[in-house]
Design an enzyme around this catalytic site. Structure first.
Site, PDB file in Angstrom:
ATOM      1  N   ASN A 167       0.788  -1.088  -0.021  1.00 11.68           N
ATOM      2  CA  ASN A 167      -0.115   0.169   0.014  1.00 11.68           C
ATOM      3  C   ASN A 167       1.097   1.361   0.020  1.00 11.68           C
ATOM      4  OD1 ASN A 167      -1.825   2.054   0.534  1.00 11.68           O
ATOM      5  ND2 ASN A 167      -2.025   1.485   2.486  1.00 11.68           N
ATOM      6  N   TRP A 168       0.881   1.844  -1.193  1.00 12.12           N
ATOM      7  CA  TRP A 168       2.081   3.236  -1.390  1.00 12.12           C
ATOM      8  C   TRP A 168       1.225   4.406  -0.584  1.00 12.12           C
ATOM      9  CZ3 TRP A 168       3.798   2.595  -6.907  1.00 12.12           C
ATOM     10  CH2 TRP A 168       4.548   1.488  -7.011  1.00 12.12           C
ATOM     11  N   LYS A 169       0.193   4.118  -0.499  1.00  8.02           N
ATOM     12  CA  LYS A 169      -0.565   5.626   0.482  1.00  8.02           C
ATOM     13  C   LYS A 169      -0.253   6.743  -0.537  1.00  8.02           C
ATOM     14  CE  LYS A 169       0.454   3.627   4.861  1.00  8.02           C
ATOM     15  NZ  LYS A 169       0.262   3.808   6.263  1.00  8.02           N
ATOM     16  N   HIS A 214      -9.462   1.175   5.069  1.00  3.12           N
ATOM     17  CA  HIS A 214      -8.033   1.382   5.638  1.00  3.12           C
ATOM     18  C   HIS A 214      -8.378   2.254   6.844  1.00  3.12           C
ATOM     19  CE1 HIS A 214      -4.121   2.622   6.607  1.00  3.12           C
ATOM     20  NE2 HIS A 214      -3.608   1.496   5.991  1.00  3.12           N
ATOM     21  N   GLU A 244      -6.611   4.704   7.967  1.00  5.20           N
ATOM     22  CA  GLU A 244      -6.538   6.169   7.741  1.00  5.20           C
ATOM     23  C   GLU A 244      -7.845   6.639   7.115  1.00  5.20           C
ATOM     24  OE1 GLU A 244      -2.720   5.476   5.778  1.00  5.20           O
ATOM     25  OE2 GLU A 244      -1.729   5.289   7.535  1.00  5.20           O
ATOM     26  N   GLU A 278      -5.187  -4.857  10.752  1.00  2.39           N
ATOM     27  CA  GLU A 278      -4.292  -3.817  10.928  1.00  2.39           C
ATOM     28  C   GLU A 278      -4.448  -3.364  12.243  1.00  2.39           C
ATOM     29  OE1 GLU A 278      -2.328  -2.688   6.939  1.00  2.39           O
ATOM     30  OE2 GLU A 278      -3.960  -1.384   7.385  1.00  2.39           O
ATOM     31  N   GLY A 297       2.781   2.305  10.629  1.00  5.22           N
ATOM     32  CA  GLY A 297       3.511   3.376  10.305  1.00  5.22           C
ATOM     33  C   GLY A 297       4.077   3.852  11.446  1.00  5.22           C
ATOM     34  N   GLY A 344       3.044  -1.355   4.267  1.00  6.87           N
ATOM     35  CA  GLY A 344       2.927   0.211   3.766  1.00  6.87           C
ATOM     36  C   GLY A 344       4.474   0.617   3.601  1.00  6.87           C
ATOM     37  N   GLY A 345       5.015   1.319   4.519  1.00  5.83           N
ATOM     38  CA  GLY A 345       6.281   2.044   4.328  1.00  5.83           C
ATOM     39  C   GLY A 345       7.347   1.055   3.715  1.00  5.83           C
TER      40      GLY A 345
HETATM   41  C1  PEP Z   1      -0.506   0.300   6.021  1.00  8.20           C
HETATM   42  O1  PEP Z   1      -0.527   1.442   5.514  1.00  8.20           O
HETATM   43  O2  PEP Z   1      -1.410  -0.717   5.655  1.00  8.20           O
HETATM   44  C2  PEP Z   1       0.556  -0.416   6.757  1.00  8.20           C
HETATM   45  C3  PEP Z   1       0.463  -1.439   7.203  1.00  8.20           C
HETATM   46  O3  PEP Z   1       1.575   0.617   6.905  1.00  8.20           O
HETATM   47  P1  PEP Z   1       3.085   0.294   7.610  1.00  8.20           P
HETATM   48  O4  PEP Z   1       3.354  -0.924   6.958  1.00  8.20           O
HETATM   49  O5  PEP Z   1       3.821   1.528   7.112  1.00  8.20           O
HETATM   50  O6  PEP Z   1       2.865   0.222   9.210  1.00  8.20           O
END
Ligand code: PEP
Length: 252
Positions: A9-11, A96, A98, A166, A172, A233-234
């Site tokens: 997930n590049w956000k 998600h 966010e 999650e 993050g 994510g990151g």
């Molecule tokens: C996400 O955005 O779904 C996520 C899990 O981010 P990260 O891996 O950066 O915690």
């Protein structure tokens, strides 16, 4: 048997040219990936077409990070499932954490219904906040999210669904749930699916873990019985760490 799913997930990261550079490098790594693994990339909307064209002849699937529940209309700034399909998407993240700041379970339920009818594979995100975890209400929170978000769907639809657990406090932040405590929640999610939609649905559904997954912790998480993959994510923003997470599937 459930195939492992690793999703990036590049956000709100990556311009079109950065996404193109990423995919050029990423395509070189595909030959080393384990056969069983299913890989998905969720870039920002602006990079969907370029990524789905570049990945067309590979098995990597491209998806949207969100969508609106309506198929068209006066919704300035929104994207519909039909538009995602048109940009080459096969899947979509729904709910998600966010996004949950702006949408409730009822809205998520409507979005899931639209995703199913547009033939997009939805990945429903659930998870508790730190406050909810500390007050001991993790399982209640997740069961409420599942029952409200999945209200009214049938077994055929659930067979297409992916779930990502999650924990909000792990996204993050660099803090990851301990593999056995994540496993416990995954098991409860599977049991819940099984109790509502039957044994086959429970056994077949892929439940991904998300929250600071990195190459260093991926094998420990993925080797848990009910953790079927990772939503990253990151660490999905750079080719090599992301490929290392995909290749961690070889160790399980
Ligand atoms: C996400 O955005 O779904 C996520 C899990 O981010 P990260 O891996 O950066 O915690």
């Amino acid at each position: 048997m459930r195939n492992p799913v690793i999703a990036g997930n590049w956000k709100m990261n990556m311009t079109v040219s950065e996404a193109s550079e990423f995919v050029c490098e990423f395509l070189k790594c595909l030959k080393d990936f384990p056969d069983r693994v299913e890989v998905m990339l969720f870039p920002p909307f602006t990079a969907l077409s370029v990524l789905s064209t570049a990945l067309r002849s590979s098995s990597v699937k491209v998806g949207g990070q969100n969508m609106h529940w309506a198929s068209d209309g006066a919704y300035t700034g929104e994207i519909s499932g039909k538009m995602l399909k048109d940009s080459g998407c096969e899947c979509v993240i729904i709910g998600h954490s966010e996004r949950r700041e702006q949408e409730d379970n009822l809205t998520i339920n409507k979005k899931l219904g639209t995703a199913f009818s547009e033939n997009l594979r939805p990945m429903l995100c659930v998870g508790e906040t730190l406050e909810e975890r500390e007050s001991g209400s993790t399982l209640t929170v997740i069961q409420t999210q599942l029952s409200e978000c999945l209200q009214g769907f049938d077994r055929q639809q659930i067979a297409k669904l992916l779930i990502a657990y999650e924990p909000v406090w792990a996204i993050g932040t660099g803090k990851t749930a301990l593999p056995d405590s994540a496993q416990e929640v995954h098991k409860q999610i599977r049991n819940w699916v099984q109790s509502k939609f039957g044994i086959e649905a429970g056994q077949n559904i892929s439940i991904l873990y998300g929250g600071s997954v990195k190459p260093e912790n991926a094998s420990d998480l993925l080797s848990q019985e009910d953790i079927d993959g990772a939503l990253v994510g990151g660490a999905s923003l750079k080719v090599h760490p992301f490929c290392d997470i995909i290749n961690a599937v070889k160790n399980i």
